[in-house]
Write an enzyme that holds these catalytic residues in place. Sequence first.
Site, PDB file in Angstrom:
ATOM      1  N   ARG A  93       0.856  -1.209   0.000  1.00  0.00           N
ATOM      2  CA  ARG A  93       0.000   0.000   0.000  1.00  0.00           C
ATOM      3  C   ARG A  93       0.887   1.253   0.000  1.00  0.00           C
ATOM      4  O   ARG A  93       0.603   2.236  -0.678  1.00  0.00           O
ATOM      5  CB  ARG A  93      -0.909  -0.001   1.238  1.00  0.00           C
ATOM      6  N   CYS A 169     -18.914  -1.482   0.764  1.00  0.00           N
ATOM      7  CA  CYS A 169     -18.025  -0.403   1.204  1.00  0.00           C
ATOM      8  C   CYS A 169     -18.682   0.315   2.369  1.00  0.00           C
ATOM      9  O   CYS A 169     -19.896   0.544   2.356  1.00  0.00           O
ATOM     10  CB  CYS A 169     -17.822   0.562   0.048  1.00  0.00           C
ATOM     11  N   ASP A 170     -17.880   0.677   3.346  1.00  0.00           N
ATOM     12  CA  ASP A 170     -18.458   1.327   4.521  1.00  0.00           C
ATOM     13  C   ASP A 170     -18.496   2.850   4.407  1.00  0.00           C
ATOM     14  O   ASP A 170     -19.013   3.520   5.280  1.00  0.00           O
ATOM     15  CB  ASP A 170     -17.687   0.932   5.784  1.00  0.00           C
ATOM     16  N   TYR A 264     -14.599  10.648  -1.721  1.00  0.00           N
ATOM     17  CA  TYR A 264     -13.490  10.185  -2.575  1.00  0.00           C
ATOM     18  C   TYR A 264     -13.423  10.926  -3.914  1.00  0.00           C
ATOM     19  O   TYR A 264     -12.418  10.829  -4.614  1.00  0.00           O
ATOM     20  CB  TYR A 264     -13.618   8.676  -2.846  1.00  0.00           C
TER      21      TYR A 264
HETATM   22  P1  NAD Z   1      -4.415  -5.568   7.004  1.00  0.00           P
HETATM   23  O1  NAD Z   1      -3.167  -5.601   6.182  1.00  0.00           O
HETATM   24  O2  NAD Z   1      -4.348  -5.161   8.417  1.00  0.00           O
HETATM   25  O3  NAD Z   1      -5.082  -7.011   6.957  1.00  0.00           O
HETATM   26  C1  NAD Z   1      -5.252  -7.735   5.799  1.00  0.00           C
HETATM   27  C2  NAD Z   1      -4.939  -9.191   6.080  1.00  0.00           C
HETATM   28  O4  NAD Z   1      -5.174  -9.894   4.861  1.00  0.00           O
HETATM   29  C3  NAD Z   1      -3.482  -9.460   6.472  1.00  0.00           C
HETATM   30  O5  NAD Z   1      -3.429 -10.151   7.696  1.00  0.00           O
HETATM   31  C4  NAD Z   1      -2.944 -10.301   5.332  1.00  0.00           C
HETATM   32  O6  NAD Z   1      -1.993 -11.266   5.744  1.00  0.00           O
HETATM   33  C5  NAD Z   1      -4.214 -10.950   4.804  1.00  0.00           C
HETATM   34  N1  NAD Z   1      -4.121 -11.436   3.440  1.00  0.00           N
HETATM   35  C6  NAD Z   1      -3.537 -10.846   2.372  1.00  0.00           C
HETATM   36  N2  NAD Z   1      -3.679 -11.617   1.281  1.00  0.00           N
HETATM   37  C7  NAD Z   1      -4.381 -12.721   1.668  1.00  0.00           C
HETATM   38  C8  NAD Z   1      -4.844 -13.878   0.990  1.00  0.00           C
HETATM   39  N3  NAD Z   1      -4.632 -14.027  -0.302  1.00  0.00           N
HETATM   40  N4  NAD Z   1      -5.516 -14.807   1.696  1.00  0.00           N
HETATM   41  C9  NAD Z   1      -5.744 -14.646   3.005  1.00  0.00           C
HETATM   42  N5  NAD Z   1      -5.335 -13.561   3.701  1.00  0.00           N
HETATM   43  C10 NAD Z   1      -4.663 -12.608   3.047  1.00  0.00           C
HETATM   44  O7  NAD Z   1      -5.427  -4.633   6.194  1.00  0.00           O
HETATM   45  P2  NAD Z   1      -6.645  -3.752   6.726  1.00  0.00           P
HETATM   46  O8  NAD Z   1      -6.212  -2.328   6.765  1.00  0.00           O
HETATM   47  O9  NAD Z   1      -7.242  -4.333   7.917  1.00  0.00           O
HETATM   48  O10 NAD Z   1      -7.655  -3.851   5.509  1.00  0.00           O
HETATM   49  C11 NAD Z   1      -8.174  -5.085   5.069  1.00  0.00           C
HETATM   50  C12 NAD Z   1      -8.984  -4.880   3.821  1.00  0.00           C
HETATM   51  O11 NAD Z   1     -10.210  -4.229   4.103  1.00  0.00           O
HETATM   52  C13 NAD Z   1      -8.302  -4.005   2.768  1.00  0.00           C
HETATM   53  O12 NAD Z   1      -8.583  -4.499   1.493  1.00  0.00           O
HETATM   54  C14 NAD Z   1      -8.942  -2.678   2.963  1.00  0.00           C
HETATM   55  O13 NAD Z   1      -8.819  -1.847   1.839  1.00  0.00           O
HETATM   56  C15 NAD Z   1     -10.340  -3.114   3.239  1.00  0.00           C
HETATM   57  N6  NAD Z   1     -11.215  -2.127   3.835  1.00  0.00           N
HETATM   58  C16 NAD Z   1     -12.365  -1.899   3.190  1.00  0.00           C
HETATM   59  C17 NAD Z   1     -13.245  -1.009   3.670  1.00  0.00           C
HETATM   60  C18 NAD Z   1     -14.517  -0.820   2.920  1.00  0.00           C
HETATM   61  O14 NAD Z   1     -15.426  -0.229   3.380  1.00  0.00           O
HETATM   62  N7  NAD Z   1     -14.663  -1.385   1.712  1.00  0.00           N
HETATM   63  C19 NAD Z   1     -12.968  -0.315   4.845  1.00  0.00           C
HETATM   64  C20 NAD Z   1     -11.789  -0.585   5.504  1.00  0.00           C
HETATM   65  C21 NAD Z   1     -10.913  -1.512   4.995  1.00  0.00           C
END
Ligand code: NAD
Length: 441
Positions: A93, A169-170, A264
């Site tokens: 990232r 999406c939140d 955004y």
């Molecule tokens: P993070 O890095 O803390 O956690 C992500 C986890 O995914 C890690 O532990 C990593 O090892 C694991 N991972 C990566 N590839 C993997 C795979 N192929 N199989 C299994 N596990 C895998 O990240 P975070 O900041 O907690 O965010 C997690 C996700 O949620 C991101 O994609 C982020 O953009 C998304 N997110 C989305 C929203 C939304 O509203 N759409 C809001 C917040 C976060």
Amino acid sequence: MKKFSILIAGGGSTFTPGIVMMLLDNLDRFPIDSLKLYDNDEERQAKLGRALDIVLKEKAPEIKFSYTIDPKEAFKNVDFVFAHIRSGKYRMRELDEKIPLQHHVVGQETCGPGGIAYGMRSIGDIIELIDYMEAYSPNAWMLNYSNPASIVAEACRQLRPDSRILNICDMPVGTLRRMSQIVGLTPNDLEVKYFGLNHFGWWTSVKDHDGHEYLPEIRDYVAEHGYLTKVEVDTQHMDASWQATHKKAKDLLAVDPRFLPNTYLKYYLYPDYVVEESDPNYTRANEVMDGREKNVFSAAKRIVDAGTSSVGEFNIDSHASFIVDLARAIAYNTHERMLLIVENNGAIANFDDDAMVEVPCIVGNDGPEPLSQGNIPLFQRGMMYEQVTVEKLAVQAWIEHDYQKLWQALSLSKTVPSAQVAKELLDDLIEANKEFWPELK
Ligand code: NAD
């Protein structure tokens, strides 16, 4: 009352404890039989897994809890998969944000070149999760938060069109919480009309259940303060950089004062401002690694060291409430109204049927039924068409391993000034993503 079995994929995510705490807080509305975590990083997940094991033994010993890196063990016998993986983790990232900034282009997790780079990493991983779910729990639903949601949703549409995955999406929920605060109500008091793509949309109506329209009142407030509210309404979008984003909404509104903008849109309407405001050496990824990631993992360590969670280290995450509400809507066929990313198929009348759009849907046990949002104006349609084409080209580039299409995607992005800059950026992104992207021809 049936009890549900839940798998959290991306068990090592910084959002996992908040989701678990939210689930525990909602057991009367959504009872749980078993809760599993799955991740492909054993060590990272175990740090949270060990702490959550203690929390669950104390707060809900009746729930069977486990964590694993074995897909079969993880995905078998589950009703719901809550997915929030980050392909490439924060290390990548950081590069998604910093490489574009080196070219004086927006450096952001889901928008512009950073989002495209992240999308090229995420597609294969999400498809893998879908295939595990279909192999081991074919009747389960995947509620997917993993970003970049637009590109991921388009990839699912093309590669796994019949799969039971809902991309969500939140952000609109978080902004609605702010709107409800502005008019002195709660989000549940309000019903919205909205059209757009993920991280790219507009509210056209915000009414209470008696039909009173609040949009003019909210618009007057946003024209002055953006979505900044007087009291804290959100546990997620609170850092200094987010406060600046909420404030900037007033300049987004100025471009078309009829509708309330998704925050955004600043990356597309004011990219020069965003680049100017960014610190190329310390981006949002650094803010999260120094903030949320450190806080969550040190809280987990405190619980493990003490052998108890009695001092309340993990908090309920407001981000998690949406995923629980959505699971309930499917499980209990509630026909609640929620914003989801779905195939258009006429929901926006004058937009392509095969575009993945974000619109209000009625959700029941068959999944979402999109609600018609009518025709949209030329300005928004033009912006959306450009952006949805960027997303489609990126997905095609991934499927066909096509350099040219990815160059076109970057050239078309409103955040990138020229095809020359797009090419230089692309070559840097290919170098940085060697481990993750298919080799482009
Ligand atoms: P993070 O890095 O803390 O956690 C992500 C986890 O995914 C890690 O532990 C990593 O090892 C694991 N991972 C990566 N590839 C993997 C795979 N192929 N199989 C299994 N596990 C895998 O990240 P975070 O900041 O907690 O965010 C997690 C996700 O949620 C991101 O994609 C982020 O953009 C998304 N997110 C989305 C929203 C939304 O509203 N759409 C809001 C917040 C976060």
